[in-house]
Design a protein around this motif. Sequence first.
Motif, short mmCIF file in Angstrom:
data_model
loop_
_atom_site.label_atom_id
_atom_site.label_comp_id
_atom_site.label_asym_id
_atom_site.label_seq_id
_atom_site.Cartn_x
_atom_site.Cartn_y
_atom_site.Cartn_z
N THR A 70 -1.08 -7.66 -7.76
CA THR A 70 -2.30 -8.34 -7.33
C THR A 70 -1.99 -9.75 -6.86
O THR A 70 -2.55 -10.22 -5.86
N TYR A 287 8.87 -3.02 -6.90
CA TYR A 287 9.07 -1.64 -7.35
C TYR A 287 10.54 -1.23 -7.48
O TYR A 287 10.84 -0.28 -8.21
N PHE A 407 -0.83 -2.92 0.27
CA PHE A 407 -1.97 -2.25 -0.36
C PHE A 407 -1.87 -0.73 -0.19
O PHE A 407 -2.05 0.03 -1.16
N LEU A 408 -1.59 -0.28 1.03
CA LEU A 408 -1.48 1.16 1.28
C LEU A 408 -0.32 1.78 0.50
O LEU A 408 -0.46 2.84 -0.10
N SER A 410 1.08 0.75 -2.24
CA SER A 410 0.87 0.73 -3.69
C SER A 410 -0.21 1.71 -4.13
O SER A 410 -0.16 2.26 -5.23
N LYS A 411 -1.19 1.96 -3.27
CA LYS A 411 -2.31 2.82 -3.64
C LYS A 411 -2.13 4.26 -3.17
O LYS A 411 -2.62 5.20 -3.81
N VAL A 412 -1.46 4.46 -2.03
CA VAL A 412 -1.34 5.79 -1.44
C VAL A 412 0.11 6.27 -1.45
O VAL A 412 0.39 7.41 -1.81
#
Length: 443
Positions: A70, A287, A407-408, A410-412
């Motif tokens: 974040t 990561y 964002f993509l 990490s989320k997808v």
Amino acid sequence: MNSSAPASSSTPLERDARVVHAKDGEIRPGEIAIGVIIGRTGEFFDFFVYAIASVLVFPSYIFPFADPLTGTLYSFALFSLAFIGRPLGTLLFTWIDQHHGRGVKLTIALFLLGGSTMAIALLPSYAQVGAISIWLLGFFRLCQGIALGGSWDGLPSLLALNAPKEYRGWYGMIPQLGAPLGLMVASGLFAYFSALLTPADFLSWGWRYPFFVALAINVVALFARLRLVATPEFERLFETRDLQPSPPFETLFSQWRTILLGAFAPLASFALFHLVAVFPLSWVQLYAEADPVRFLILEAFGAGICVLAILASGFIADRVGRRAVLGVSAVLIGAYSGFAPQLLGAGQLGEAVYMVSGFILLGLSFGQSSGAVNSNFPTHYRYTGAAIVSNSAWFIGAGFAPLVALFLASKVGLWAVGLYLLSGVVCTLAALGINREWAGRAA
């Protein structure tokens, strides 16, 4: 055009700079290219210093209350403010150009750029002043963008307009060399201080030194450019209206089609720009738990390869045409988007393949992405139209790329980054297909 504008937009400071540094008061043609490269390297150095700090420093220094992911997303959100500020800078500094001359405009813009970057080096942490640190960082980042919008000097146009028709691809790629050169210097400095200092010392004070360097680089870049804007070639083009600023809103409303196509034509290149130069560092830091020094060195090495690829793009474009280079490189980037992002999760070898192949494609495409439509503008609108195209392309194609990509991913998943890059490829190919005027080699 305001009637109060100076006839040649040349100030005593500009003329003194030329006399001091140019042989017999004249500038040799090759020095125009050197001035452009120095200027763009300084701008991109400021840019990449902030980008690297957005990953290695600001998440914990400015956003310690957030988790690492974040905090990095918040940092990338502030990173995007510069691209919002660029159009504001174009409006403000066009007025300064018209009323006080290009030398005054450049001096203010580059000192604002270097001063804002140096001010970030003095930034207090969230632990010291709370949310004020966030507001200060956002303000200085916005000032960087305003300064970048105002630092447009027409020198790339001067190169293009003076280039022989058979060498337009070669001259068109020269301003683009500043991006990888700036990345090499910024990555090298951060790698040096990261390796030299303990993590605590680096986070406390070591990260500030690359920001301090920015002011010195911008002073050198300023004088290198001031000595060129008073050249006989520049003054002649200004007097014949080739390099006169036109009212921004008049230019926008009159030339909206050329501006729109010019903004979308380089999107594949501009999206890839941040997906190899900024996003990978954030991903491996979060990561892969990679050593930042190793990855920064990899970035610097990739930037060196990008320099060679940009040089190759100029050589190729002069033989097959700029439109062909843009189109073929977009197709190759589309193929790259189908598999390359997943390499970031495949260990050190995968990261190296992703970075090296990405920088090769970036150099080939980015080398010809600037000013591909500038010759389509009527003379009266060319100077300001080129600035609007550049600002628009960076805003649409690159301004939010690190934020969206992280964002993509990490989320997808990393595959979603490929789809995001592919959308830029589609925009580039569509713009090239619509603008039939680019079909000739003269484009």
